[in-house]
Scaffold this motif. Structure first.
Motif, PDB file in Angstrom:
ATOM      1  N   LYS A 126      13.811 132.388  13.990  1.00 35.75           N
ATOM      2  CA  LYS A 126      13.491 133.794  13.707  1.00 35.75           C
ATOM      3  C   LYS A 126      13.606 134.631  14.979  1.00 35.75           C
ATOM      4  N   LEU A 127      13.117 134.076  16.073  1.00 32.23           N
ATOM      5  CA  LEU A 127      13.152 134.799  17.346  1.00 32.23           C
ATOM      6  C   LEU A 127      14.580 134.939  17.862  1.00 32.23           C
ATOM      7  N   LEU A 128      15.385 133.919  17.602  1.00 32.85           N
ATOM      8  CA  LEU A 128      16.805 134.018  17.979  1.00 32.85           C
ATOM      9  C   LEU A 128      17.495 135.086  17.139  1.00 32.85           C
ATOM     10  N   ASP A 129      17.207 135.073  15.832  1.00 35.07           N
ATOM     11  CA  ASP A 129      17.802 136.057  14.923  1.00 35.07           C
ATOM     12  C   ASP A 129      17.414 137.477  15.318  1.00 35.07           C
ATOM     13  N   ASN A 130      16.157 137.623  15.748  1.00 34.24           N
ATOM     14  CA  ASN A 130      15.644 138.945  16.124  1.00 34.24           C
ATOM     15  C   ASN A 130      16.066 139.387  17.509  1.00 34.24           C
ATOM     16  N   LYS A 131      16.793 138.536  18.178  1.00 35.30           N
ATOM     17  CA  LYS A 131      17.202 138.811  19.560  1.00 35.30           C
ATOM     18  C   LYS A 131      16.010 138.857  20.521  1.00 35.30           C
ATOM     19  N   HIS A 132      14.944 138.181  20.152  1.00 40.03           N
ATOM     20  CA  HIS A 132      13.806 138.096  21.070  1.00 40.03           C
ATOM     21  C   HIS A 132      13.886 136.785  21.870  1.00 40.03           C
ATOM     22  N   ALA A 133      14.920 135.993  21.549  1.00 42.87           N
ATOM     23  CA  ALA A 133      15.089 134.736  22.270  1.00 42.87           C
ATOM     24  C   ALA A 133      16.573 134.512  22.498  1.00 42.87           C
ATOM     25  N   TYR A 134      16.878 133.679  23.469  1.00 43.63           N
ATOM     26  CA  TYR A 134      18.280 133.408  23.762  1.00 43.63           C
ATOM     27  C   TYR A 134      18.456 131.964  24.206  1.00 43.63           C
ATOM     28  N   LYS A 135      19.665 131.475  24.015  1.00 43.26           N
ATOM     29  CA  LYS A 135      19.982 130.117  24.458  1.00 43.26           C
ATOM     30  C   LYS A 135      20.628 130.172  25.829  1.00 43.26           C
ATOM     31  N   THR A 136      20.369 129.190  26.645  1.00 43.16           N
ATOM     32  CA  THR A 136      21.043 129.120  27.940  1.00 43.16           C
ATOM     33  C   THR A 136      22.175 128.105  27.852  1.00 43.16           C
ATOM     34  N   SER A 162       7.370 140.598  44.143  1.00 41.74           N
ATOM     35  CA  SER A 162       7.683 139.481  45.033  1.00 41.74           C
ATOM     36  C   SER A 162       7.641 138.163  44.265  1.00 41.74           C
ATOM     37  N   GLU A 163       6.720 138.120  43.324  1.00 45.11           N
ATOM     38  CA  GLU A 163       6.606 136.927  42.493  1.00 45.11           C
ATOM     39  C   GLU A 163       7.898 136.747  41.685  1.00 45.11           C
ATOM     40  N   LYS A 164       8.373 137.847  41.172  1.00 49.92           N
ATOM     41  CA  LYS A 164       9.614 137.819  40.398  1.00 49.92           C
ATOM     42  C   LYS A 164      10.744 137.213  41.219  1.00 49.92           C
ATOM     43  N   LEU A 165      10.892 137.737  42.429  1.00 46.89           N
ATOM     44  CA  LEU A 165      12.008 137.306  43.263  1.00 46.89           C
ATOM     45  C   LEU A 165      11.953 135.815  43.550  1.00 46.89           C
ATOM     46  N   GLN A 166      10.735 135.360  43.857  1.00 48.00           N
ATOM     47  CA  GLN A 166      10.587 133.945  44.185  1.00 48.00           C
ATOM     48  C   GLN A 166      11.071 133.054  43.056  1.00 48.00           C
ATOM     49  N   ARG A 167      10.707 133.447  41.831  1.00 53.32           N
ATOM     50  CA  ARG A 167      10.990 132.553  40.724  1.00 53.32           C
ATOM     51  C   ARG A 167      12.421 132.657  40.229  1.00 53.32           C
ATOM     52  N   VAL A 168      13.052 133.755  40.522  1.00 57.67           N
ATOM     53  CA  VAL A 168      14.432 133.898  40.085  1.00 57.67           C
ATOM     54  C   VAL A 168      15.283 132.806  40.712  1.00 57.67           C
ATOM     55  N   GLU A 169      14.989 132.526  41.972  1.00 51.88           N
ATOM     56  CA  GLU A 169      15.778 131.517  42.678  1.00 51.88           C
ATOM     57  C   GLU A 169      15.613 130.131  42.071  1.00 51.88           C
ATOM     58  N   SER A 170      14.381 129.821  41.628  1.00 52.37           N
ATOM     59  CA  SER A 170      14.123 128.465  41.166  1.00 52.37           C
ATOM     60  C   SER A 170      14.627 128.215  39.742  1.00 52.37           C
ATOM     61  N   SER A 171      14.773 129.247  38.960  1.00 47.39           N
ATOM     62  CA  SER A 171      15.257 129.013  37.596  1.00 47.39           C
ATOM     63  C   SER A 171      16.333 130.039  37.246  1.00 47.39           C
ATOM     64  N   SER A 172      17.498 129.709  37.652  1.00 43.28           N
ATOM     65  CA  SER A 172      18.588 130.666  37.561  1.00 43.28           C
ATOM     66  C   SER A 172      19.102 130.875  36.140  1.00 43.28           C
ATOM     67  N   HIS A 173      18.746 129.950  35.226  1.00 38.92           N
ATOM     68  CA  HIS A 173      19.264 130.086  33.870  1.00 38.92           C
ATOM     69  C   HIS A 173      18.534 131.148  33.051  1.00 38.92           C
ATOM     70  N   LYS A 174      17.349 131.477  33.502  1.00 37.33           N
ATOM     71  CA  LYS A 174      16.582 132.470  32.758  1.00 37.33           C
ATOM     72  C   LYS A 174      17.090 133.863  33.090  1.00 37.33           C
ATOM     73  N   LYS A 175      17.031 134.726  32.094  1.00 33.40           N
ATOM     74  CA  LYS A 175      17.392 136.121  32.341  1.00 33.40           C
ATOM     75  C   LYS A 175      16.340 136.786  33.200  1.00 33.40           C
ATOM     76  N   ASN A 176      15.127 136.434  32.922  1.00 33.05           N
ATOM     77  CA  ASN A 176      13.990 137.088  33.568  1.00 33.05           C
ATOM     78  C   ASN A 176      12.991 136.004  33.968  1.00 33.05           C
ATOM     79  N   PRO A 177      12.455 136.074  35.163  1.00 24.40           N
ATOM     80  CA  PRO A 177      11.557 135.001  35.608  1.00 24.40           C
ATOM     81  C   PRO A 177      10.340 134.816  34.710  1.00 24.40           C
ATOM     82  N   ALA A 178       9.928 135.859  34.018  1.00 23.23           N
ATOM     83  CA  ALA A 178       8.745 135.738  33.160  1.00 23.23           C
ATOM     84  C   ALA A 178       9.071 135.049  31.839  1.00 23.23           C
ATOM     85  N   ASP A 179      10.348 134.930  31.503  1.00 20.31           N
ATOM     86  CA  ASP A 179      10.719 134.297  30.238  1.00 20.31           C
ATOM     87  C   ASP A 179      10.213 132.863  30.201  1.00 20.31           C
TER      88      ASP A 179
END
Length: 466
Positions: A126-136, A162-179
């Motif tokens: 449902k979340l994929l259909d609603n575009k609230h989720a995505y596959k990597t 700053s928290e955002k930036l730190q986590r972007v590096e560690s999980s590059s597949h996510k669109k957004n570090p909070a995902d």
RNA sequence: GGUGCCAUCGCCAAGUGGUAAGGCCGCAGCCUGCAAAGCUGCUAUCCCCAGUUCAAAUCUGGGUGGCACCUCCA
């Protein structure tokens, strides 16, 4: 009744969505290890809440999940060369036994993650259909937090740059570090589940949303459940993420009221696995009566942080003892339940966001009033009747005073020791009969050496474990 | 660093505008052969400073001191 809603950060009148009915969902344990005092606190708090709701005449549907899919479970299974079911069955069973000793009632529904996979898959889809989720690219499915304008409104957090930036590096597949992950793909041969999204494991936050949809929510309802509870630490990220999934994947918000219980610390120290100072419930139950632990853990308001120490525990036992001593004075008497002012006041106190301190004060005052009257000559038939009703009410509403008083006062004493004490009391009675007080007092010292109190009454001498 | 919570008698702990619940401990007394249990009585002006108000532990501002979450966790 009024409840503190930790989403709105205020106490407010509780009004269920459907008159007379309440749905309550509480985050239960992940069954990969023994339960500790914190699990006990949470289970006790919501056990009390469900009892109070019932006492108010609500028809309560109480669900508490068992998380039986988790990396820690899988790791343990691999480590010990067992199936995850062997691991989770063992700890689920232990959890049930320990909770029963604390007088925690079994919830009406106890959903397991392994039995709710279909609901999880449906929600992901449902979340994929609603575009609230995505596959990597590597097969994971993530919730897209940027698609949810209400994200972080529950925990009132502000995304830190700053928290955002730190986590972007560690999980590059996510669109957004909070995902956060809805589905984690697993490529190796370890324990996995087959899903429409490939082999892998569901994300941590998914199961609660899915189980609530499956077991508690009505499609047309504004909120999936009336009350959602759990430990204070779950507010973020767990509940924030659950709320986002449900909000975006269904037609309703997750909960009308959010309740979070405070933490249990040990001697002023945070209890945690990493600090290695977890106090396991099974160890506590070896030393203390389950009902004493229940009384102690419930004796402080559910939202406060609780500082566990043996001195306060002993004090709590003394307070519980008072209920049992009064019970003892009325032992073997039968009664019909009748309503009293005391009961009304007790319920009113608990209806104020579970004000346990006010409740215990009322109980102590009731006990004192009853003892006071019972100390005066007379039969006091009416008082005895009322008191028995009051004690029965306390037992039902709070789960205090559930045992035979003699059992309560002899907790943890071997049968052999009991026989020895009994023999000494008999000898002492004989000495007392012939007024040989020197011998009688010497025998009393011997009895006291067993760590018990001795009390002479018109009906004979009784002892209590200290 | 960000967000939030808390600070009441020796200890635990209620009370969110009208002059401090309750429990433990302690002291005195009643009861008891003596005890224990039970009962009675006694024990705090609410971290500090300023402000609002007729009135504040309770509201506002500023301090000080604890704590939690922000990462798996009840």
């Amino acid at each position: 009744m009024t409840l503190y809603d930790s989403a709105k950060k205020t106490k407010r009148e509780f009004i269920p969505q459907v008159e007379g009915k309440v749905s309550l969902y509480v985050c239960g344990p992940t069954v990969y290890d023994d339960a500790h005092l914190g699990h006990a606190k949470s289970a006790l708090v919501f056990d009390l809440l469900s009892r109070v709701l019932s006492a108010n005449g609500y028809e309560v549907t109480y669900a508490r999940n068992i998380t039986d899919i988790d990396d820690k479970i899988i790791n343990k299974a691999v480590e010990q060369n067992k199936t995850i079911k062997e691991i989770t069955d063992f700890y689920t069973d232990a959890y049930h036994k320990e909770m029963a000793l604390l007088g925690v009632k079994r919830p009406d529904i106890e959903p397991k993650a392994t039995e709710s996979l279909d609901a999880m898959y449906a929600l992901i889809q449902k979340l994929l259909d609603n575009k609230h989720a995505y596959k990597t690219d590597d097969g994971d499915v993530y919730f897209d937090t940027s698609s949810d304008s209400d994200y972080l409104t529950l925990s009132k957090r502000v995304q830190d740059e700053s928290e955002k930036l730190q986590r972007v590096e560690s999980s590059s597949h996510k669109k957004n570090p909070a995902d956060f992950a809805l589905w984690k793909s697993v490529k190796d041969d370890s324990i996995t589940f087959d899903s429409p999204f490939g082999k892998g494991r569901p994300g941590w936050h998914l199961e609660c949303s899915a189980m609530i949809e499956k077991h508690l929510s009505k499609p047309e309802a504004k909120f999936a459940v009336d009350i959602h509870g759990g430990g204070a630490d779950l507010l973020f990220p767990h509940h924030e993420n659950e709320a986002a999934q449900t909000r975006c994947g269904t037609n309703h918000a997750l909960a009308a009221y959010w309740m979070h219980n405070g933490f249990v610390n040990i001697d002023g120290q945070k209890m945690s696995k990493s600090l290695g100072n977890s106090f396991f419930l099974k160890d506590a139950l070896k030393i203390y009566d389950g009902e004493v632990l229940r009384f102690y853990l419930l004796s402080t308001h559910y939202r406060s942080n609780f500082n566990f120490n043996e001195e306060d525990l002993a004090t709590a036992k003394k307070r519980l003892d008072k209920i049992y001593r009064l019970k003892k004075r009325l032992f073997d008497m039968t009664h019909e339940d009748e309503k009293t002012d005391f009961q009304e006041e007790l319920l009113a106190a608990l209806n104020d966001d579970l004000n346990i301190s006010a409740s215990l004060a009322l109980i102590d005052e009731m006990i004192t009033r009853a003892n006071e009257t019972l100390d005066t000559p007379g039969k006091h038939k009416e008082l005895k009747r009322e008191t028995l009703s009051n004690l029965a009410y306390i037992k039902k509403l709070l789960g205090f005073g559930v045992k035979n008083p003699y059992e309560h006062f002899q907790f943890g004493v071997d049968e052999e020791i009991k026989e020895e004490i009994k023999a000494l009391i008999q000898k002492r009675d004989e000495a007392k009969k012939v007024k040989d007080f020197a011998a009688s007092d010497a025998l009393r010292d011997e009895i006291l050496a067993y760590g018990v109190n001795l009390m002479d009454t018109p009906h004979g001498s009784f002892w209590e474990k200290i």
